[in-house]
Design a protein around this motif. Structure first.
Motif, PDB file in Angstrom:
ATOM      1  N   ARG A 224       0.823  -1.216   0.000  1.00 43.93           N
ATOM      2  CA  ARG A 224       0.000   0.000   0.000  1.00 43.93           C
ATOM      3  C   ARG A 224       0.852   1.258   0.000  1.00 43.93           C
ATOM      4  N   SER A 225       2.089   1.147   0.461  1.00 45.00           N
ATOM      5  CA  SER A 225       2.991   2.300   0.469  1.00 45.00           C
ATOM      6  C   SER A 225       4.418   1.800   0.343  1.00 45.00           C
ATOM      7  N   VAL A 239       8.222   8.350  -3.460  1.00 44.12           N
ATOM      8  CA  VAL A 239       7.304   7.831  -2.448  1.00 44.12           C
ATOM      9  C   VAL A 239       5.964   7.567  -3.114  1.00 44.12           C
ATOM     10  N   ILE A 240       5.445   6.349  -2.948  1.00 44.94           N
ATOM     11  CA  ILE A 240       4.147   5.993  -3.513  1.00 44.94           C
ATOM     12  C   ILE A 240       3.270   5.469  -2.386  1.00 44.94           C
ATOM     13  N   SER A 241       2.066   6.025  -2.268  1.00 45.24           N
ATOM     14  CA  SER A 241       1.193   5.675  -1.154  1.00 45.24           C
ATOM     15  C   SER A 241      -0.036   4.888  -1.581  1.00 45.24           C
ATOM     16  N   GLU A 242      -0.181   4.586  -2.870  1.00 44.86           N
ATOM     17  CA  GLU A 242      -1.253   3.716  -3.340  1.00 44.86           C
ATOM     18  C   GLU A 242      -0.766   2.990  -4.576  1.00 44.86           C
ATOM     19  N   ASP A 243      -1.266   1.751  -4.770  1.00 46.28           N
ATOM     20  CA  ASP A 243      -0.649   0.893  -5.778  1.00 46.28           C
ATOM     21  C   ASP A 243      -0.787   1.406  -7.202  1.00 46.28           C
ATOM     22  N   GLY A 247       2.620   8.622  -7.286  1.00 49.32           N
ATOM     23  CA  GLY A 247       3.747   8.858  -6.402  1.00 49.32           C
ATOM     24  C   GLY A 247       4.315  10.256  -6.560  1.00 49.32           C
ATOM     25  N   PHE A 344       7.946   8.762   6.380  1.00 51.41           N
ATOM     26  CA  PHE A 344       6.868   8.239   5.540  1.00 51.41           C
ATOM     27  C   PHE A 344       6.263   6.930   6.042  1.00 51.41           C
ATOM     28  N   PRO A 346       6.802   3.730   5.439  1.00 51.76           N
ATOM     29  CA  PRO A 346       6.366   2.876   4.334  1.00 51.76           C
ATOM     30  C   PRO A 346       6.366   1.402   4.713  1.00 51.76           C
ATOM     31  N   GLU A 347       5.592   0.612   3.966  1.00 49.49           N
ATOM     32  CA  GLU A 347       5.644  -0.831   4.148  1.00 49.49           C
ATOM     33  C   GLU A 347       6.973  -1.388   3.641  1.00 49.49           C
ATOM     34  N   THR A 383       8.639  -1.974   8.423  1.00 48.72           N
ATOM     35  CA  THR A 383       9.185  -1.651   7.100  1.00 48.72           C
ATOM     36  C   THR A 383      10.156  -2.736   6.642  1.00 48.72           C
TER      37      THR A 383
END
Length: 436
Positions: A224-225, A239-243, A247, A344, A346-347, A383
């Protein structure tokens, strides 16, 4: 007829087409029966949309699958011949241009070297030279594959630096490290007449295009992120927060990691890039008394440095100078990754680029250890840090994704010029009042 939400019937049809195309693209082949529940459309709506897409050559049959007691179900997939895209990577040592079909199978590629003999980096990236390389490369791959320019869905270009989109000039590039100060790259390419006006240029930061490619097709799938780190001569991140989101690029390489530290190629002091980019790594090895091979590309020199520090032969003594520089670099990178984790959460953090893949295969575990030590415990525990999966040339794939994403957003329609409309009456009245 507008819907209550403000969307028109045309909007809903475009969204339905986009949903079918994306599901078939990423999860196909699928049957019509499987498509409906997957995207939340009725069987009638799916049949209508599929019939349109098949008639337009965007979707094709791909065999069949047995059903439970009934007739075999026809499988559908996106047709590779449904469109063509070009991806361009304006990199550190070359301009790479690739032509892809709709499913991102490479049809042709070419490279134009940038003059590494230039001691002045700004001279190496002379705007006229780079624009000429892009123009020539586009013309060459189209000619090799026998593809008319009119069939292109668009040209995506990954560049170093910050990209600003303006109504006058389109994409304008601010690449401080290469001496590009407000270069109207899109306008310059458009004025060249290489492509018809109907073919769009999509220009964005190279780390961002890499992130998009890894999110769609590589190590980012399912997250997801994620933060995607691009290592070459320098360092960048996105940085990307949705698939399926676009970004955003972040100038992570120019975070200050050491006050009054080494001079970065951007001109300031103490940037992460001044310690972690391939160019800086080789400079630091040389300054510490090491002997990088002269007269070679950075890729070759970095390979030699890693081989010296981590010899394959157990009986060979490692180069202690190279090893010390790399160990210090691992700590700088770990601290930089910790900043990304804290900011951020992120995952995943994924490392790519030619230098990133070389470095990561040798000491990524050490970088992870430092990142965990410097980051806050809770986000760090959630992460995962890993290497990208698309290889060292993924920027061109990511660049080609830019026009592909637009294609999906339009529901598979080709770009069309908007019809001109008369200005509101008040604009004419005010203009006449001011000029009278």
């Amino acid at each position: 007829m507008p819907a209550r939400s403000g969307r028109t019937v045309r909007d809903l049809r475009r969204e339905n087409r986009a949903a079918v195309l994306q599901r078939l693209y990423f999860d196909g082949p699928l049957s019509r029966l499987a498509l409906g529940p997957a995207i939340g459309l009725s069987s009638g709506s799916v049949s209508n949309v599929v019939a349109e897409l098949v008639a337009e050559g965007l979707v094709e049959e791909a065999g069949s699958v047995d059903s439970a007691g009934g007739r075999p179900r026809t499988l559908l997939r996106v047709s590779p011949a449904g469109g063509r895209m070009i991806g361009v990577d304006i990199g550190e040592t070359r301009v790479r241009v690739e032509l892809f079909d709709l499913t991102l199978t490479e049809l042709a590629r070419t490279e134009r070297a940038l003059s590494t003999a230039e001691t002045d980096r700004h001279a190496r990236y002379d705007v006229a030279v780079v624009v000429g390389h892009v123009q020539d490369g586009i013309a060459e791959v189209l000619r090799r594959a026998g593809v008319p320019a009119e069939r292109l869905l668009g040209v995506g270009i990954g560049v170093p630096g910050i990209v600003e989109h303006t109504p006058q000039d389109g994409a304008v590039v601010h690449g401080q490290t290469i001496g590009w100060n407000g270069v109207p790259l899109e306008r310059l390419l458009r004025e060249s007449g290489t492509l018809p006006a109907s073919v769009p240029y999509r220009i964005d930061n190279g780390a961002k295009t890499l992130g998009q490619a890894e999110m769609w097709f590589g190590a980012g799938r399912g997250a997801r992120s994620a933060v995607f780190v691009l290592f070459g001569s320098g360092v960048g991140a996105s940085v990307i927060s949705e698939d399926m989101g676009p970004g955003r690029a972040v100038e992570w390489g120019h975070l200050t990691v050491r006050v009054r530290g080494r001079r970065c190629r951007c001109g300031t002091l103490g940037c992460l890039e001044a310690y972690a980019g391939a160019e800086a790594l080789l400079d630091r090895w040389r300054e510490a008394g090491g002997t990088p091979p002269e007269g070679t590309h950075e890729e070759t020199a970095l390979t030699a440095m890693l081989a010296a520090a981590y010899p394959d032969d157990a009986d060979t003594e490692p180069d202690r100078t190279a090893l010390a520089v790399l160990e210090e670099t691992a700590e700088y990178l770990g601290a930089g990754f910790a900043d990304l984790i804290n900011l951020f959460q992120p995952e995943r953090i994924l490392v790519g680029g030619w230098a990133g893949l070389q470095l990561g295969s040798r000491f990524l575990d050490e970088v992870k250890s430092h990142a965990t030590a410097y980051a806050l415990r809770h986000p760090a525990a959630r992460t995962r840090i890993d290497l990208g999966r698309l290889g060292p040339e993924a920027v061109t794939v990511g660049a080609a994704v830019l026009p592909l994403a637009d294609f999906f957003a339009r529901g598979g329609r080709r770009p069309q010029e908007r019809p001109s409309a008369p200005a509101p009456a008040w604009q004419t009245a005010i203009r006449d009042r001011v000029t009278s």
